[in-house]
Design a protein around this motif. Structure first.
Motif, PDB file in Angstrom:
ATOM      1  N   GLU A 389       0.835  -1.206   0.000  1.00 10.86           N
ATOM      2  CA  GLU A 389       0.000   0.000   0.000  1.00 10.86           C
ATOM      3  C   GLU A 389       0.867   1.252   0.000  1.00 10.86           C
ATOM      4  O   GLU A 389       1.932   1.286   0.628  1.00 10.86           O
ATOM      5  CB  GLU A 389      -0.918  -0.036   1.228  1.00 10.86           C
ATOM      6  N   ALA A 390       0.418   2.278  -0.713  1.00 10.25           N
ATOM      7  CA  ALA A 390       1.225   3.487  -0.909  1.00 10.25           C
ATOM      8  C   ALA A 390       1.666   4.116   0.404  1.00 10.25           C
ATOM      9  O   ALA A 390       2.804   4.584   0.524  1.00 10.25           O
ATOM     10  CB  ALA A 390       0.453   4.502  -1.750  1.00 10.25           C
ATOM     11  N   GLY A 391       0.799   4.131   1.391  1.00  7.62           N
ATOM     12  CA  GLY A 391       1.165   4.729   2.669  1.00  7.62           C
ATOM     13  C   GLY A 391       2.339   4.032   3.314  1.00  7.62           C
ATOM     14  O   GLY A 391       3.221   4.677   3.906  1.00  7.62           O
ATOM     15  N   ALA A 392       2.385   2.704   3.188  1.00  9.47           N
ATOM     16  CA  ALA A 392       3.499   1.941   3.755  1.00  9.47           C
ATOM     17  C   ALA A 392       4.781   2.199   2.973  1.00  9.47           C
ATOM     18  O   ALA A 392       5.868   2.270   3.552  1.00  9.47           O
ATOM     19  CB  ALA A 392       3.160   0.456   3.762  1.00  9.47           C
ATOM     20  N   VAL A 393       4.672   2.349   1.658  1.00  7.53           N
ATOM     21  CA  VAL A 393       5.855   2.670   0.853  1.00  7.53           C
ATOM     22  C   VAL A 393       6.395   4.035   1.238  1.00  7.53           C
ATOM     23  O   VAL A 393       7.606   4.214   1.454  1.00  7.53           O
ATOM     24  CB  VAL A 393       5.505   2.640  -0.652  1.00  7.53           C
ATOM     25  N   LEU A 394       5.505   5.002   1.365  1.00  5.67           N
ATOM     26  CA  LEU A 394       5.921   6.371   1.659  1.00  5.67           C
ATOM     27  C   LEU A 394       6.437   6.533   3.083  1.00  5.67           C
ATOM     28  O   LEU A 394       7.149   7.508   3.381  1.00  5.67           O
ATOM     29  CB  LEU A 394       4.741   7.325   1.426  1.00  5.67           C
ATOM     30  N   ALA A 395       6.128   5.590   3.962  1.00 10.08           N
ATOM     31  CA  ALA A 395       6.614   5.664   5.343  1.00 10.08           C
ATOM     32  C   ALA A 395       8.133   5.613   5.405  1.00 10.08           C
ATOM     33  O   ALA A 395       8.736   6.065   6.381  1.00 10.08           O
ATOM     34  CB  ALA A 395       6.013   4.536   6.172  1.00 10.08           C
ATOM     35  N   ALA A 399       7.911  12.906   5.545  1.00 12.23           N
ATOM     36  CA  ALA A 399       6.481  13.193   5.583  1.00 12.23           C
ATOM     37  C   ALA A 399       6.076  14.174   4.492  1.00 12.23           C
ATOM     38  O   ALA A 399       4.969  14.091   3.946  1.00 12.23           O
ATOM     39  CB  ALA A 399       6.101  13.732   6.961  1.00 12.23           C
ATOM     40  N   SER A 400       6.965  15.098   4.152  1.00  9.62           N
ATOM     41  CA  SER A 400       6.631  16.097   3.135  1.00  9.62           C
ATOM     42  C   SER A 400       6.358  15.458   1.779  1.00  9.62           C
ATOM     43  O   SER A 400       5.542  15.945   0.997  1.00  9.62           O
ATOM     44  CB  SER A 400       7.773  17.113   2.992  1.00  9.62           C
ATOM     45  N   LEU A 401       7.022  14.337   1.491  1.00 10.78           N
ATOM     46  CA  LEU A 401       6.820  13.664   0.219  1.00 10.78           C
ATOM     47  C   LEU A 401       5.444  13.021   0.162  1.00 10.78           C
ATOM     48  O   LEU A 401       4.761  13.069  -0.867  1.00 10.78           O
ATOM     49  CB  LEU A 401       7.901  12.600  -0.004  1.00 10.78           C
ATOM     50  N   ALA A 402       5.029  12.443   1.266  1.00 11.47           N
ATOM     51  CA  ALA A 402       3.719  11.789   1.316  1.00 11.47           C
ATOM     52  C   ALA A 402       2.593  12.767   1.006  1.00 11.47           C
ATOM     53  O   ALA A 402       1.568  12.395   0.435  1.00 11.47           O
ATOM     54  CB  ALA A 402       3.511  11.144   2.684  1.00 11.47           C
ATOM     55  N   ASP A 403       2.784  14.015   1.363  1.00 10.16           N
ATOM     56  CA  ASP A 403       1.766  15.034   1.112  1.00 10.16           C
ATOM     57  C   ASP A 403       1.789  15.555  -0.326  1.00 10.16           C
ATOM     58  O   ASP A 403       0.834  16.184  -0.771  1.00 10.16           O
ATOM     59  CB  ASP A 403       1.953  16.219   2.066  1.00 10.16           C
ATOM     60  N   ALA A 404       2.883  15.290  -1.048  1.00 14.96           N
ATOM     61  CA  ALA A 404       3.066  15.900  -2.365  1.00 14.96           C
ATOM     62  C   ALA A 404       2.846  14.944  -3.532  1.00 14.96           C
ATOM     63  O   ALA A 404       2.416  15.365  -4.602  1.00 14.96           O
ATOM     64  CB  ALA A 404       4.469  16.506  -2.470  1.00 14.96           C
ATOM     65  N   VAL A 405       3.136  13.669  -3.346  1.00 12.75           N
ATOM     66  CA  VAL A 405       3.078  12.738  -4.478  1.00 12.75           C
ATOM     67  C   VAL A 405       1.642  12.473  -4.913  1.00 12.75           C
ATOM     68  O   VAL A 405       0.687  12.708  -4.174  1.00 12.75           O
ATOM     69  CB  VAL A 405       3.743  11.381  -4.144  1.00 12.75           C
TER      70      VAL A 405
END
Length: 433
Positions: A389-395, A399-405
């Motif tokens: 899941e994307a959230g687990a990848v972005l972890a 944090a700034s990247l998770a908000d931008a991608v």
């Protein structure tokens, strides 16, 4: 050379690119060899004009009512550099080595023409046949994203933490205006000049001692999202020159068993010197040519913890750096890339152990090279892999990247407008235990 003479040279180079359908780098190199009086500053200035014209080729031709090299250079001076009509007219004076004087129609268009009413492929400076692909990824942001992709790219560095902390290099490069990158925790961004040219950081002592590598922030983030761990067996399957191999070595503190290889042994040539300079430790397995070449990874099948697949792709996410590539792209190129992507994904699937992961990366904005490639592998392997899941990848990233991608069906997509990076895509698949 005067600025006007550089404009004339840029027109000459663009004509060569158009007539011979060749890469811009080759045409610029040949021009330099044939005009040895031109210094490095002149060659850089001409290259900047050529690449700016290629970035805005369609929109420049639209406002000028012509797609000749001369018209495209004039239009790009207006659109890309924001020069007013008197400034452009001063460059096109017809004096000395300057291009011929603007005629009445050219001057009128420079003064009054706009992109109002231009079709999307013109407004976005994009080949028309790829618009459906781009729109599937970018949606309502299609034109703003394509305009961001037509801007000059920044100069980014990745600090090699095997040598020391980022602050050390930040201090050493403060004279160049270096600052931390917006997202990558080990990245630095250095301002480029008005001509788009950055400082020659590859000759600095710190570079020669391996303290940093020149690497786009998006590439740094893609390697970070691989979430490599000390103690793991890692394979960089399409390692090329080794940029992500070095990043993985630094991320694990040289405490992983890291193997780098590539289907094209020529692409691996730079990796040995880069490993030496950086202090990164990796085993390089170079395939031999010929019909009987052996699989250099056969002994690893089913044992690898994590396989990074930096897949061959069209490179649409790097059009800021390689604007001529978008105009040389043909529909057949996509089919070729799709086959190559399927092949490397299948090879990665054979390598990874139960519970291990494939990290699939492209520098493409095309869903047929990204989510569709993942979906095809999932279908071929019939339940053997599950997308993380994307959230687990972005972890694994900031944090700034998770908000931008942009989050896609199977992965995450970086874009110039949203993340300020090249257009990297990352998806992670886990093999069933």
């Amino acid at each position: 050379m005067t600025p006007a003479a550089r404009c004339a040279a840029a027109i000459e180079v663009l004509a060569d690119i158009t007539e011979r359908r060749r890469p811009a780098a080759d045409a610029l190199k040949d021009w330099g060899l044939a005009h040895r009086f031109a210094g490095s500053g002149d060659r850089a200035g001409i290259a900047s004009l050529v690449y700016d014209a290629l970035r805005r080729r369609a929109s420049a031709a639209w406002i000028m009512g012509s797609d000749t090299p001369r018209a495209v250079v004039i239009g790009s001076l207006r659109l890309q550099q924001g020069l007013a009509a008197p400034s452009i007219a001063a460059l096109f004076s017809g004096e000395g080595y300057a291009p011929a004087v603007l005629d009445s129609d050219e001057r009128s268009r420079v003064e009054t023409a706009t992109l109002e009413g231009a079709p999307r492929e013109v407004a976005g400076d994009t080949p028309a046949f790829v618009l459906p692909e781009l729109e599937a990824t970018l949606g309502e942001d299609l034109i703003p994203e394509m305009r961001a992709l037509a801007r000059r790219a920044p100069l980014d560095l990745r600090v090699n933490t095997l040598r020391g902390p980022r602050d050390t290099i930040l201090t050493a490069l403060e004279g160049y205006g270096a600052a931390p990158t917006p997202h990558a925790p080990k990245g630095l961004r250095v301002p480029v000049g008005a001509d788009g040219r950055g400082p020659a950081l590859h000759v600095e002592a710190e570079f020669l001692d391996g303290w940093y590598e020149i690497q786009d922030e998006g590439s740094q983030l893609a390697a970070l999202l691989a979430d490599a761990k000390p103690g793991e067996t890692l394979v960089d399957l399409c390692a090329g020159g080794g940029g992500k191999t070095l990043a993985l070595a630094a991320a694990t503190g040289n405490a992983a068993h890291l193997i780098a290889t590539d289907g094209d042994p020529r692409r691996l040539a730079p990796i040995h010197e880069r490993l030496r300079r950086s202090g990164a430790q990796a085993e390089v397995r170079t395939p031999r040519g010929g019909k009987q070449r052996a699989d250099v990874l056969a002994d690893l099948d089913g044992t690898v913890d994590r396989v990074l697949v930096d897949a061959p792709c069209t490179g649409s996410g790097t059009w800021r750096r390689n604007p001529d590539a978008k105009w040389r792209l043909r529909p057949g190129s996509l089919s070729t890339r799709h086959a190559e992507q399927a092949a490397v994904l299948d090879r990665a699937a054979d390598l990874v152990r139960p519970g291990g992961r494939i990290v699939y990366v492209t520098c493409s904005l095309f869903p047929s090279e990204n989510d569709a490639a993942i979906a095809a592998l999932l279908a071929r392997r019939n339940g053997a892999f599950t997308p993380v899941e994307a959230g687990a990848v972005l972890a694994a990233g900031p944090a700034s990247l998770a908000d931008a991608v942009r989050r896609t069906t199977h992965g995450v997509q970086m874009t110039p407008l949203r993340t300020g990076t090249d257009g990297f895509y990352v998806a992670v698949l886990e093999r069933a235990r």
